[in-house]
Design an enzyme around this catalytic site. Structure first.
Site, PDB file in Angstrom:
ATOM      1  N   LYS A  72       0.816  -1.214   0.000  1.00 48.45           N
ATOM      2  CA  LYS A  72       0.000   0.000   0.000  1.00 48.45           C
ATOM      3  C   LYS A  72       0.850   1.265   0.000  1.00 48.45           C
ATOM      4  CE  LYS A  72      -4.112  -2.165   1.773  1.00 48.45           C
ATOM      5  NZ  LYS A  72      -3.655  -3.572   1.925  1.00 48.45           N
TER       6      LYS A  72
HETATM    7  C1  LIG Z   1      -4.289  -4.560   1.332  1.00 49.51           C
HETATM    8  C2  LIG Z   1      -3.536  -5.814   1.179  1.00 49.51           C
HETATM    9  C3  LIG Z   1      -3.946  -6.803   0.294  1.00 49.51           C
HETATM   10  C4  LIG Z   1      -5.221  -6.690  -0.512  1.00 49.51           C
HETATM   11  O1  LIG Z   1      -5.161  -5.705  -1.503  1.00 49.51           O
HETATM   12  P1  LIG Z   1      -6.507  -5.143  -2.140  1.00 49.51           P
HETATM   13  O2  LIG Z   1      -6.091  -4.033  -3.035  1.00 49.51           O
HETATM   14  O3  LIG Z   1      -7.339  -4.656  -0.985  1.00 49.51           O
HETATM   15  O4  LIG Z   1      -7.161  -6.258  -2.848  1.00 49.51           O
HETATM   16  C5  LIG Z   1      -3.171  -7.937   0.179  1.00 49.51           C
HETATM   17  N1  LIG Z   1      -2.048  -8.097   0.904  1.00 49.51           N
HETATM   18  C6  LIG Z   1      -1.627  -7.168   1.778  1.00 49.51           C
HETATM   19  C7  LIG Z   1      -0.400  -7.414   2.570  1.00 49.51           C
HETATM   20  C8  LIG Z   1      -2.341  -5.986   1.941  1.00 49.51           C
HETATM   21  O5  LIG Z   1      -1.915  -5.062   2.798  1.00 49.51           O
END
Ligand SMILES: *Cc1c(COP(=O)(O)O)cnc(C)c1O
Length: 491
Positions: free
Chosen positions: A110
């Site tokens: 993120k």
């Molecule tokens: C947020 C997250 C996901 C999922 O991603 P999305 O965009 O919500 O589908 C998967 N793995 C990790 C470690 C995350 O932080």
């Protein structure tokens, strides 16, 4: 270019307004009017740097920003924050490739988007002569929170409130948030799970007019992946991976590459679909879920059924029953009117069903699969044993789903698995996978233990919070979130 609401194509805003508002006026999500203007020929990639790829994509999506503004956003977002300005190093593991998206400041993927969003938002504010403070409201299943707090901390003209579920996040994730400095940051635990927190935030946005009266001088926005300003930066790494695969001779330009994505809110994988719509030769996008397999069922049956037991799993950032970004895919597959109808049904009855034609259109682009905790841990162990490659639980879900999927294909082609978090962020589960020992989540001790066991490096930013004391300890009931916001928004 304009952005349209997924629920009503008559609701149109400029890119900078879409970034500021987070969500469309009718509660839908903002979606580009069309993808024709966004075309990006992969042949161009060969001569482009990583930063230029991001510039190219953000420039295409945010047409009311100047070239210089986009350049500045990309520079502030990535230079010095990711090793070698590389947001997504690719590792060959066995016959496949793992795209490591976790080398940013908070060690989860993120960071890629949340390093860029605050800078996009400041520029969007200037453009629209918004003098008010932008208040970012975010519900987090763990990783968004720390990445958003880090991204927005002390960014002038902004405040941020992060709600996280009291149950289901790790000690380290919680500490990353509660130790976050910055005069403009607030962190609050919600009594409930992630869906409770997310539902609360969505209700607050639906009620934004009332809040406006309560908090003069404040406009609300979101850092959740429903914001187009978060989705667009993620598209860059699909192009970047493709460039690297051409460069290392794995593919020739034009050959398809499949991507398996560990999925929660459907943002990461949707960015891959956007890349495909822009012209990147993406084969299948494989949606990997954990035991909360609402999306697996959806892709298999065309029925979205959110009323089901919620499981807290070892890949908690994927513990989601209502994947917000799926609404954008639905709109691209079924159109605006049907999206409105389906979202209404979802809100009222907890489910909706695609027509068989819509379902078929979707399956031409996507496949899906799921892995439970036991399979996830077994995968971490076997990949480490066979390839000496250490992965976290989220990545392991995707790895397993990818391997299962390959078994069903006569020619599985070239496969990239998206790795979304550092194994150190989920050290307890990774140790359990390697040793079979279930240890109490003591946070930092586990990181050192994992380091001793594997000799791999602890990310500096995680080690650094060990000596920091928590600055935030607020807790609220899920029905009291609005009052918390009013209190914090006012002062
Ligand atoms: C947020 C997250 C996901 C999922 O991603 P999305 O965009 O919500 O589908 C998967 N793995 C990790 C470690 C995350 O932080």
């Amino acid at each position: 270019m304009f952005y349209l609401s997924t629920r009503d194509k008559a609701i149109k805003v400029l890119p900078s307004q879409a970034i500021l508002n987070g969500i469309a006026a009718d509660g839908g999500l903002n979606i580009p009017e069309n993808f024709d203007e966004l075309k990006f020929n992969p042949q161009e990639l060969e001569s482009m740097s990583n930063l230029e790829i991001s510039e190219r994509i953000l420039g295409g999506f945010f047409t009311d920003f100047t070239k210089e503004e986009i350049k500045e956003v990309v520079k502030k977002a990535y230079v010095g924050k990711f090793p070698d300005n590389d947001i997504a190093p690719l590792s060959a593991v066995g016959d496949d490739f793992v795209m490591e998206l976790y080398h940013g400041p908070t060690c989860a993927f993120k960071d890629v988007a949340l390093s860029a969003l605050p800078h996009l938002m400041i520029k969007a504010k200037e453009k629209n002569n918004v003098d008010e403070t932008v208040l970012i409201l975010t519900a987090t299943s763990g990783d968004t929170g720390s990445a958003a707090l880090t991204g927005f901390a002390d960014v002038p003209g902004t405040k941020i409130i992060v709600f996280y579920p009291k149950t289901g996040i790790s000690v380290i994730q919680e500490r990353q948030m509660t130790t976050c400095k910055g005069k403009n940051v607030n962190v609050c635990a919600v009594e409930g799970n992630f869906d409770d927190a997310q539902r609360g935030v969505k209700q607050i946005f639906a009620n934004a007019e009332k809040l406006r009266e309560e908090m003069p001088g404040i406009v609300l926005s979101s850092a959740n992946s429903i914001n187009i300003g978060r989705l667009a930066p993620q598209i860059a790494y699909y192009f970047k991976a493709y460039k690297e695969l051409m460069k290392n001779g794995t593919i020739k330009c034009g050959e398809p590459v499949n991507f398996t994505v560990p999925t929660g809110n459907f943002g990461d994988i949707l960015a891959g679909y956007f890349a495909k719509k822009m012209g990147l030769p993406v084969g299948k996008l494989i949606c990997a879920s954990n035991q909360n397999d609402v999306l697996t069922e959806f892709f298999e049956t065309g029925i979205y059924r959110s009323k089901r037991p919620f499981h807290i799993t070892k890949s908690p950032s994927m513990d989601i029953l209502v994947s917000s970004n799926l609404e954008r895919l639905i709109c691209m597959v079924a159109g605006h009117e049907k999206t409105k109808e389906y979202m209404k049904k979802l809100a009222e009855t907890g489910e909706y069903k695609l027509t068989s034609q819509e379902h078929g259109t979707m399956l031409a682009e996507f496949d899906s699969g799921c892995a439970n905790d036991e399979e996830t841990l077994a995968t971490i162990k076997s990949v480490y044993r066979e390839h000496e490659y250490l992965m976290d639980t989220h990545t392991a879900v995707a790895w397993k789903v990818c391997q299962d999927w390959k078994q069903t294909q006569t020619d599985p082609g070239v496969n990239v698995i998206l790795s979304t978090a550092s194994p150190y962020k989920f050290a307890g589960s990774v140790i359990e996978a390697l040793t079979g020992q279930k240890l109490e989540d003591t946070g930092f001790e586990l990181m050192y233990k994992l380091h001793e066991m594997t000799g791999s490096a602890i990310p500096e930013s995680l080690e650094a919070i060990k000596d920091m004391s928590p600055l935030h300890n607020d807790v609220t009931d899920k029905n009291e979130m609005q009052n918390y916001i009013i209190e914090k928004g006012r002062n």
